[in-house]
Scaffold this active site. Structure first.
Site, PDB file in Angstrom:
ATOM      1  N   PRO A 261       0.769  -1.242   0.000  1.00 17.85           N
ATOM      2  CA  PRO A 261       0.000   0.000   0.000  1.00 17.85           C
ATOM      3  C   PRO A 261       0.800   1.292   0.000  1.00 17.85           C
ATOM      4  O   PRO A 261       0.205   2.367  -0.072  1.00 17.85           O
ATOM      5  CB  PRO A 261      -0.834  -0.113   1.287  1.00 17.85           C
ATOM      6  CG  PRO A 261       0.009  -0.950   2.200  1.00 17.85           C
ATOM      7  CD  PRO A 261       0.709  -1.935   1.303  1.00 17.85           C
ATOM      8  N   GLU A 266      10.551   1.856   5.369  1.00 15.83           N
ATOM      9  CA  GLU A 266      11.969   1.931   5.728  1.00 15.83           C
ATOM     10  C   GLU A 266      12.434   0.882   6.701  1.00 15.83           C
ATOM     11  O   GLU A 266      13.315   1.153   7.546  1.00 15.83           O
ATOM     12  CB  GLU A 266      12.251   3.317   6.311  1.00 15.83           C
ATOM     13  CG  GLU A 266      11.527   3.645   7.607  1.00 15.83           C
ATOM     14  CD  GLU A 266      10.149   4.267   7.455  1.00 15.83           C
ATOM     15  OE1 GLU A 266       9.636   4.845   8.422  1.00 15.83           O
ATOM     16  OE2 GLU A 266       9.573   4.163   6.345  1.00 15.83           O
ATOM     17  N   HIS A 290      14.462   8.532  -0.184  1.00 18.25           N
ATOM     18  CA  HIS A 290      13.663   8.826   1.012  1.00 18.25           C
ATOM     19  C   HIS A 290      13.815   7.722   2.054  1.00 18.25           C
ATOM     20  O   HIS A 290      14.080   8.004   3.233  1.00 18.25           O
ATOM     21  CB  HIS A 290      12.191   8.982   0.610  1.00 18.25           C
ATOM     22  CG  HIS A 290      11.281   9.290   1.757  1.00 18.25           C
ATOM     23  ND1 HIS A 290      11.035  10.572   2.186  1.00 18.25           N
ATOM     24  CD2 HIS A 290      10.570   8.467   2.578  1.00 18.25           C
ATOM     25  CE1 HIS A 290      10.210  10.534   3.222  1.00 18.25           C
ATOM     26  NE2 HIS A 290       9.906   9.267   3.477  1.00 18.25           N
ATOM     27  N   GLU A 291      13.662   6.478   1.626  1.00 20.84           N
ATOM     28  CA  GLU A 291      13.742   5.372   2.584  1.00 20.84           C
ATOM     29  C   GLU A 291      15.154   5.234   3.153  1.00 20.84           C
ATOM     30  O   GLU A 291      15.325   4.895   4.335  1.00 20.84           O
ATOM     31  CB  GLU A 291      13.292   4.059   1.927  1.00 20.84           C
ATOM     32  CG  GLU A 291      11.915   4.092   1.265  1.00 20.84           C
ATOM     33  CD  GLU A 291      10.819   4.638   2.158  1.00 20.84           C
ATOM     34  OE1 GLU A 291      10.921   4.530   3.397  1.00 20.84           O
ATOM     35  OE2 GLU A 291       9.843   5.186   1.615  1.00 20.84           O
ATOM     36  N   HIS A 294      15.621   7.585   5.987  1.00 21.65           N
ATOM     37  CA  HIS A 294      15.032   7.102   7.233  1.00 21.65           C
ATOM     38  C   HIS A 294      16.039   6.317   8.081  1.00 21.65           C
ATOM     39  O   HIS A 294      15.820   6.142   9.287  1.00 21.65           O
ATOM     40  CB  HIS A 294      13.838   6.196   6.936  1.00 21.65           C
ATOM     41  CG  HIS A 294      12.531   6.902   6.887  1.00 21.65           C
ATOM     42  ND1 HIS A 294      12.048   7.666   7.929  1.00 21.65           N
ATOM     43  CD2 HIS A 294      11.569   6.953   5.919  1.00 21.65           C
ATOM     44  CE1 HIS A 294      10.860   8.149   7.610  1.00 21.65           C
ATOM     45  NE2 HIS A 294      10.548   7.739   6.392  1.00 21.65           N
ATOM     46  N   GLU A 313       9.005  11.982   9.318  1.00 20.15           N
ATOM     47  CA  GLU A 313       8.769  12.153   7.886  1.00 20.15           C
ATOM     48  C   GLU A 313       9.189  13.510   7.342  1.00 20.15           C
ATOM     49  O   GLU A 313       9.736  13.599   6.247  1.00 20.15           O
ATOM     50  CB  GLU A 313       7.292  11.885   7.569  1.00 20.15           C
ATOM     51  CG  GLU A 313       6.846  10.465   7.885  1.00 20.15           C
ATOM     52  CD  GLU A 313       7.577   9.405   7.064  1.00 20.15           C
ATOM     53  OE1 GLU A 313       8.358   9.747   6.168  1.00 20.15           O
ATOM     54  OE2 GLU A 313       7.349   8.206   7.342  1.00 20.15           O
ATOM     55  N   ASP A 370      -3.662   5.852  11.463  1.00 21.60           N
ATOM     56  CA  ASP A 370      -3.879   5.675  10.029  1.00 21.60           C
ATOM     57  C   ASP A 370      -4.823   6.738   9.470  1.00 21.60           C
ATOM     58  O   ASP A 370      -4.704   7.156   8.315  1.00 21.60           O
ATOM     59  CB  ASP A 370      -4.461   4.293   9.738  1.00 21.60           C
ATOM     60  CG  ASP A 370      -3.424   3.192   9.793  1.00 21.60           C
ATOM     61  OD1 ASP A 370      -2.221   3.514   9.833  1.00 21.60           O
ATOM     62  OD2 ASP A 370      -3.812   2.010   9.806  1.00 21.60           O
ATOM     63  N   TYR A 378       4.959  15.053   6.131  1.00 15.91           N
ATOM     64  CA  TYR A 378       6.062  15.018   5.168  1.00 15.91           C
ATOM     65  C   TYR A 378       6.394  16.426   4.669  1.00 15.91           C
ATOM     66  O   TYR A 378       7.526  16.907   4.814  1.00 15.91           O
ATOM     67  CB  TYR A 378       5.708  14.142   3.969  1.00 15.91           C
ATOM     68  CG  TYR A 378       5.503  12.686   4.240  1.00 15.91           C
ATOM     69  CD1 TYR A 378       6.451  11.740   3.856  1.00 15.91           C
ATOM     70  CD2 TYR A 378       4.345  12.215   4.856  1.00 15.91           C
ATOM     71  CE1 TYR A 378       6.258  10.384   4.074  1.00 15.91           C
ATOM     72  CE2 TYR A 378       4.148  10.863   5.091  1.00 15.91           C
ATOM     73  CZ  TYR A 378       5.095   9.955   4.698  1.00 15.91           C
ATOM     74  OH  TYR A 378       4.897   8.615   4.921  1.00 15.91           O
ATOM     75  N   MET A 565      -1.618   3.286  -1.908  1.00 16.62           N
ATOM     76  CA  MET A 565      -2.674   4.193  -1.456  1.00 16.62           C
ATOM     77  C   MET A 565      -2.539   5.591  -2.040  1.00 16.62           C
ATOM     78  O   MET A 565      -3.539   6.280  -2.239  1.00 16.62           O
ATOM     79  CB  MET A 565      -2.714   4.245   0.066  1.00 16.62           C
ATOM     80  CG  MET A 565      -3.271   2.979   0.697  1.00 16.62           C
ATOM     81  SD  MET A 565      -3.747   3.191   2.432  1.00 16.62           S
ATOM     82  CE  MET A 565      -2.147   3.438   3.197  1.00 16.62           C
TER      83      MET A 565
END
Length: 609
Positions: A261, A266, A290-291, A294, A313, A370, A378, A565
């Site tokens: 999703p 990370e 990005h990951e 992290h 984030e 969630d 972010y 998502m």
């Protein structure tokens, strides 16, 4: 005192220091069964019970030490936070007492952290697949635990599976176990929060892509994945130069099946990525940057609870763009920042500008984290750090602070107040009272606690965005024409993939184009046929805003071949709002609900049903 509105655990009485999983992966019954052993320590006196977080797991037994059976009970289930598991200790414990609890359990079909895929849902179509996703508070549906980022633990695991198992840890061995099972063992020596527990199992192969990186996929996509992510080491090394040495020993990537999703997750030592990044031109690998970021901000320095998610984030977007700026150039970094601002505007529009969940540090008491997930932590977080960097004098002052931030808080979970206090201290101690005075002029209340857009709009270099905006403006000006001779395929011939994304974003800021203009856009620029997922998403979004029905079957195809998502939720919402699309949206989701990860399915259901 630790505070986490999303956890039942009595984290101020006892705290976990180590976790050991001993699980069997049963693809036939679709359960993980076995036990978890928690090493705990009492942090106050007269501790008589342990309270753990659970969510739809079947707890079978609890033992103290090696063989003392304990009484336990489960509170009624809450759909947001699960059930508190209450364990009565054999006697009251005093401060500093160390002890072990072993909990026998198995997962259930309702566990939100675990997705079991049929062979038909994989790329190869021959073997089943399992993966877990624990962020934000889904670790409790994988394992009974103190499911709060305020605590960090080391962990180890013994996993029995018919297919290769991987975890967010270093593999320490594999052996045959009979009946077709193999035993895989893992160890994570660096402390992590519970949401970074991760397990995947399936028909997986690996290809080394760097001195500390292997990409894992199903065999059918290993070649394309290895090519796409060939620059991974460049990103890791750039992060080290900017911050501190990489702590996690290896940085592997797992390209998951399409129902994953998120863009990425990370997990230490094993970043998950979506196959929607396999664009064939390396244009979407910013997600990997990005990951990787992290590894420092999030995994080493962690938010104490989900009200401070921006410390994970927002910081990570800021570091990511620093890395991208060094690798791809400052203009590209600025261009990504422009795109991010638009994504922030979209999220705030979706929530409503007065919605308290659009604050940088929202109050999440009684709120499922969630439900607060969006680009706000972010991009609002990034813009806050970008603004602070600017007013204190630029990177020469701020980048040494970034490194010091990681060094000071590595291994810890922090709040926004912790972050702010160190920022003031560092700037004053290293650069004098003048910098402190600059910081004191910031409207802290507006930045941190007010909903809506930030109180200051940063200026970003428009070099790469200018042509996108000008072309969008030309199309808007031509909206009432019946012919479009002034446009040609050459308009976008030299556009990068990201420039095409921004061009379409700019177009969507105007009132919806007439149907004939949409048709001509597609004829000239062949947008419907582009496979790059970011362009595909923005184009379909633009068409749905115009209620352009020829795009409907393409939208259905896109939302049913991947479950990210970022793409599927907005497209389902927009299709549902179309005059002739509502029933199609609902019908499509109902028919394909089992394809989506439980987290995604739950969110889409809230969006359109």
């Amino acid at each position: 005192m630790l505070y986490d509105p999303s956890s039942y655990a009595n984290i101020n009485d006892v705290q976990t220091t180590h976790l050991h999983l001993d699980l069997t992966v049963d693809f036939t019954k679709k359960v993980l069964s076995g036990s978890v052993t928690l090493d705990l320590v009492a942090v106050v006196s007269d501790v008589s019970n342990v309270i753990l977080d659970t969510r739809h797991v079947d707890v079978r037994s609890v033992h103290y030490g090696t063989n003392t059976s304990l009484k336990f009970s489960l509170d009624p289930d809450d759909e947001r936070f699960g059930s508190a598991l209450r364990i009565a200790l054999p006697s009251s414990l005093q401060t500093g007492t160390k002890f072990k609890l072993t909990i026998g359990y198995q997962t259930t079909s309702a566990c939100t952290a675990v997705q079991w895929l049929e062979p038909s849902q994989t790329v190869g179509k021959k073997f089943p697949y399992l993966f877990t996703q624990c962020q934000a508070i889904h670790a409790r549906s994988l394992v009974p635990c103190q499911d709060s980022p305020s605590l960090k633990v080391t962990y180890s695991a013994t996993i029995r599976s018919h297919y290769r198992a991987l975890m967010s840890a270093i593999g320490t061995g594999e052996s045959e176990a009979g009946d077709g099972y193999k035993v895989y063992t893992f160890e994570q020596k660096t402390k992590i929060p519970s949401y970074l527990l991760a397990l995947a199992a399936g028909n997986l192969v690996g290809r080394q892509i760097g001195p500390r990186s292997t990409v894992w996929t199903e065999p059918e996509v290993i070649e394309s994945a290895a090519w796409e992510f060939a620059d991974t080491e460049k990103f890791v090394a750039t992060g080290e130069n900017l911050l501190t040495p990489y702590e996690w020993r290896k940085y592997d990537l797992l390209v998951l099946p399409p129902s994953f999703p998120y863009g990425g997750m990370e997990n230490p030592c094993l970043t998950y990525v979506t196959p929607t990044l396999l664009a064939g031109d390396r244009s979407l690998v910013d997600v990997v940057a990005h990951e990787i970021s992290h590894s420092w901000t999030g995994n080493l320095v962690t938010n104490a609870n989900w009200e401070h998610m921006w410390l994970n984030e927002g910081w990570t977007v800021f570091v990511e763009r620093k890395i991208v700026g060094r690798v791809e150039g400052e203009a590209y970094k600025q261009f990504r920042s422009i795109i991010g601002w638009r994504e922030l505007e979209d999220s705030i529009k979706q929530f409503g500008s007065s919605n308290p969940l659009t604050a940088l540090t929202p109050n999440l008491k009684g709120v499922d984290p969630d439900d607060s997930f969006s680009s706000v932590p972010y991009e609002k977080g990034f813009n806050f750090l970008y603004y602070i960097e600017h007013i204190v004098g630029g990177p020469k002052y701020f980048e040494p602070y970034m490194k010091a931030h990681v060094e000071n808080f590595a291994g810890k979970s922090i709040t926004t107040d912790d972050w702010k206090a160190f920022l003031f201290s560092f700037m004053e101690n290293n650069y004098g009272a003048e910098k402190r005075a600059v910081l004191e002029k910031i409207d802290w209340e507006a930045w941190l606690h007010a909903p809506g857009l930030p109180p200051v709009r940063n200026e970003f270099d428009q070099t790469l965005a200018k042509a996108c905006s000008e072309l969008a403006e030309r199309w808007d000006a031509a909206r009432n024409k019946t012919t479009f001779e002034e446009f040609s395929p050459d308009d976008v011939k030299n556009f990068s993939s990201l420039q095409k994304v921004v061009f379409i974003q700019r177009l969507s800021e105007y009132p919806p184009l007439p149907q004939n203009a949409i048709r001509e856009l597609d004829r000239l620029y062949q947008l419907t046929s582009i496979v790059n997922s970011e362009i595909r998403f923005r184009w379909q979004e633009l068409c749905l805003l115009a209620e352009y029905e020829p795009i409907f079957p393409h939208v259905v195809k896109f939302v049913t071949e991947q479950g990210r998502m970022k793409f599927v939720r907005p497209l389902y919402r927009l299709l549902n709002r179309c005059k002739n699309g509502s029933e199609l949206a609902k019908k499509t989701f109902r028919e394909h609900r089992s394809f989506y990860h439980p987290i995604a399915a739950g969110m889409i259901s809230k969006d359109i049903l």
